[in-house]
Design a protein around this motif. Sequence first.
Motif, mmCIF file in Angstrom:
data_model
loop_
_atom_site.group_PDB
_atom_site.id
_atom_site.type_symbol
_atom_site.label_atom_id
_atom_site.label_comp_id
_atom_site.label_asym_id
_atom_site.label_seq_id
_atom_site.Cartn_x
_atom_site.Cartn_y
_atom_site.Cartn_z
ATOM 1 N N LEU A 89 0.832 -1.203 0.000
ATOM 2 C CA LEU A 89 0.000 0.000 0.000
ATOM 3 C C LEU A 89 0.868 1.254 0.000
ATOM 4 C CD1 LEU A 89 -2.822 1.200 0.116
ATOM 5 C CD2 LEU A 89 -2.711 1.074 2.607
ATOM 6 N N HIS A 90 1.865 1.243 0.883
ATOM 7 C CA HIS A 90 2.755 2.388 0.978
ATOM 8 C C HIS A 90 3.452 2.651 -0.356
ATOM 9 C CE1 HIS A 90 6.825 4.091 1.845
ATOM 10 N NE2 HIS A 90 6.057 4.985 2.445
ATOM 11 N N ASP A 91 3.962 1.591 -0.930
ATOM 12 C CA ASP A 91 4.692 1.764 -2.191
ATOM 13 C C ASP A 91 3.778 2.269 -3.292
ATOM 14 O OD1 ASP A 91 7.018 -1.037 -1.789
ATOM 15 O OD2 ASP A 91 6.956 0.996 -0.949
ATOM 16 N N SER A 92 2.535 1.830 -3.250
ATOM 17 C CA SER A 92 1.629 2.295 -4.296
ATOM 18 C C SER A 92 1.415 3.802 -4.175
ATOM 19 C CB SER A 92 0.304 1.533 -4.227
ATOM 20 O OG SER A 92 -0.482 2.011 -3.151
ATOM 21 N N PHE A 93 1.444 4.316 -2.968
ATOM 22 C CA PHE A 93 1.334 5.773 -2.805
ATOM 23 C C PHE A 93 2.553 6.457 -3.385
ATOM 24 C CE2 PHE A 93 -2.452 5.394 -0.817
ATOM 25 C CZ PHE A 93 -2.494 5.063 0.532
ATOM 26 N N ILE A 94 3.707 5.893 -3.046
ATOM 27 C CA ILE A 94 4.957 6.511 -3.493
ATOM 28 C C ILE A 94 4.990 6.577 -5.017
ATOM 29 C CG2 ILE A 94 7.452 6.284 -3.555
ATOM 30 C CD1 ILE A 94 7.024 6.701 -0.817
#
Lengths: 419, 522
Positions: A89-94
């Motif tokens: 999830l975090h990486d998708s934001f980045i």
Amino acid sequence: MIFGFQTEFFQIELEEGLDDGPDFLSEEDRGLKAINVDLQSDAALQVDISDALSERDKVKFTVHTKSSLPNFKQNEFSVVRQHEEFIWLHDSFIENEDYAGYIIPPAPPRPDFDASREKLQKLGEGEGSMTKEEFTKMKQELEAEYLAIFKKTVAMHEVFLCRVAAHPILRKDLNFHVFLEYNQDLSVRGKNKKEKLEDFFKNMVKSADGVIVSGVKDVDDFFEHERTFLLEYHNRVKDASAKSDRMTRSHKSAADDYNRIGSSLYALGTQDSTDICKFFLKVSELFDKTRKIEARVSADEDLKLSDLLKYYLRESQAAKDLLYRRSRSLVDYENANKALDKARAKNKDVLQAETSQQLCCQKFEKISESAKQELIDFKTRRVAAFRKNLVELAELELKHAKGNLQLLQNCLAVLNGDT
Amino acid sequence: MAAEREPPPLGDGKPTDFEELEDGEDLFTSTVSTLESSPSSPEPAGLAEDISTNSNGPKPAEVVLDDDREDLFAEATEEVSLDSPEREPILSSEPSPAVTPVTPTTLIAPRIESKSLSAPVIFDRSREEIEEEANGDVFDIEIGVSDPEKVGDGMNAYMAYRVTTKTSLSMFSKSEFSVKRRFSDFLGLHSKLASKYLHVGYIVPPAPEKSIVGMTKVKVGKEDSSSTEFVEKRRAALERYLQRTVKHPTLLQDPDLRQFLESSELPRAVNTQALSGAGILRMVNKAADAVNKMTIKMNESDAWFEEKQQQFENLDQQLRKLHASVEALVCHRKELSANTAAFAKSAAMLGNSEDHTALSRALSQLAEVEEKIDQLHQEQAFADFYMFSELLSDYIRLIAAVKGVFDHRMKCWQKWEDAQITLLKKRETEAKMMVANKPDKIQQAKNEIREEIEEWEAKVQQGERDFEQISKTIRKEVGRFEKERVKDFKTVIIKYLESLVQTQQQLIKYWEAFLPEAKAIA
């Protein structure tokens, strides 16, 4: 909350608040949430981790959502997620260009029970060499430690979700909703070697680029100031966080020594033949009690100080990343300008260059605008968090010191009266 | 014995003075039972000995320090045994003004101050307490070791310590005097005392240990903190050593001890050097002793000794374990102090870079608080070590001395046994001679053997007497030792706990000062 553990050696089911051992954690949940003081959980979207299960290698979090938003099928629901899915999830934001102008909430660190597990293993192996009460004491201690680490990792994952949920833009993210709602495995596997290598190169390029980009002086005073500030701040927070960690650990070692001293005194007290045995037993009791307080001092310092610093280490990195993205877009914008000028001069592909320049301009302006707000919010959050934690730290230190003092004075009164 | 006065027997003492001693009275009865007065001295009724072993002793307020008393001992709430050769000093952990020593012999006379017989602080372990009492109180004897000074240069350098004695005992020519002594002088003193008293059963306190590494650093002239620490550690150890030694009534009488304390010049004790002839002889003897111990099989007729030996074995083990834990604590506390200091600096830096003014100020304050706390930790580590840890290591070595005394008793028994066996053999030889009838040669041989038999009979008797004597001495010594131990531990541990109290009080002060700063962050 009920936490279940299953380690190689012990199967423990601990209910929060049940332990009569050192109560490390009563302040804990408040503590970590307090790191982000402005997380208003409004009725529109409320997220928390209601349960967690630790198995050999992984931790399974039960993510519980309450929402009045129309996007969701139900008003209240839960799913089970693992750490890798949070990272996804975090990486998708980045990776989402649209979010370039926001401080992406830092990802929660991987749950790390290795140290604790090692200690439990050593304890199991050394069982034969110590007395029954020593063994029980140490086992209780280690279990409490394990529980503390466990609760911490739960809280850190929760904070990440709450930050996302509180962010006006990020909370609308589709991936986030999938994360919250999709009640089957997201089939997110951890990165394999190739992907990790790719990441590594990406990071290298990024930091090299960052150096180049940071060379570009910013016209805007605000951002120039923020850049210098964040750079220095980030380094110092890193240092402070490491030192605070070491300090808390030393504190804990000293508290552990009290434990052993208490046991030895107890042994002396039970074996001695003179009238000093009562004395020894009383002092042994004192050491046991004072040790509990010292352990809590160490734990509270860990929570209020070390964790605070660690969290802001991560957040300041995220803020730095934001600045980098903005600088990157500024460079792109300036390059687009130059390209446009060149195109106009040559009178070739002018339209293309114009569009490209416009896009860059829009992107840059969009990022700048939201970045400014984000950085201001960051400061507000930071100041509030530090205030809350420092006040709580001081209050707790006072509470413990007073408790300790009373213990010692009572004991002395008894000892002086007795002997 | 003209100077001897009948001390008021326990029951008849002034009731007011005894109020405080209710707890102590149990101690009276136990000491009465364990101590036997030697046959030469009269048996006063209600004999009682060391009292008031702790700070709850008779309070100063109870004592009437004026001329109203008819009796020198009106304030005496404690009584002393009248064993003539050995006078047990009255010991109190804290100034207990109501005590006056009863002196059965002319050896020790209480020094009477001009106005009143203010109660003496008989023996105090801590110098601070002694200094408190310094005005106008009569001491029995008190020793301080101070002012370590480096003398000489290079590898021949040594530290000289000032040994100050304050005493009211008349066996010393002055009441206060000091001399300069070096470490080998202390070792020399110990070896002389040990050679005289150990084998008859007295527990001679062991001297501090040598440390080649430590001393070399000092000699080489390194002025760093570890060598100052080493010197301080040694100074404190030497002080404790002397204090323990003079507490022992028999050792106190010894002329070597007196010479050590008094005379300005002392012959250098070269025999204490590890690599000297005497040193090597000592090592050889030690090894031989160890072997012997394993081979002597003693018929223990007295269960008391076996029991006590076992107890001391257990105690030894426990103390070692405790000592190890305390040493770990000292180590960790020092670490904590270092880490706190590092954190303080880091927090200060963080405060500097923080651009929100109020928060920046609060962080700087935090850094200051942590710095102060670091100091606290250092002081506490100091206390951990000097009070707790050193007490334990002292006692571990003392117990080794106690074990040594038990071993001497075994050797004494062995000697007696051997004498008996030899006597038996001689008698057998004599008997054989009687049976074989060769008149001419025999007479001379018979006389010889007769003489030998008489000689060995005497030796056997002597052996038996020695053995009984050493057994009796050991019993008394062990009794005294146990009492000392109890008192020592209680005193020191209470002091240590008080140091912990101090630390907590300081912590409270510091955090209370910081709290408003933290709250002021706007």
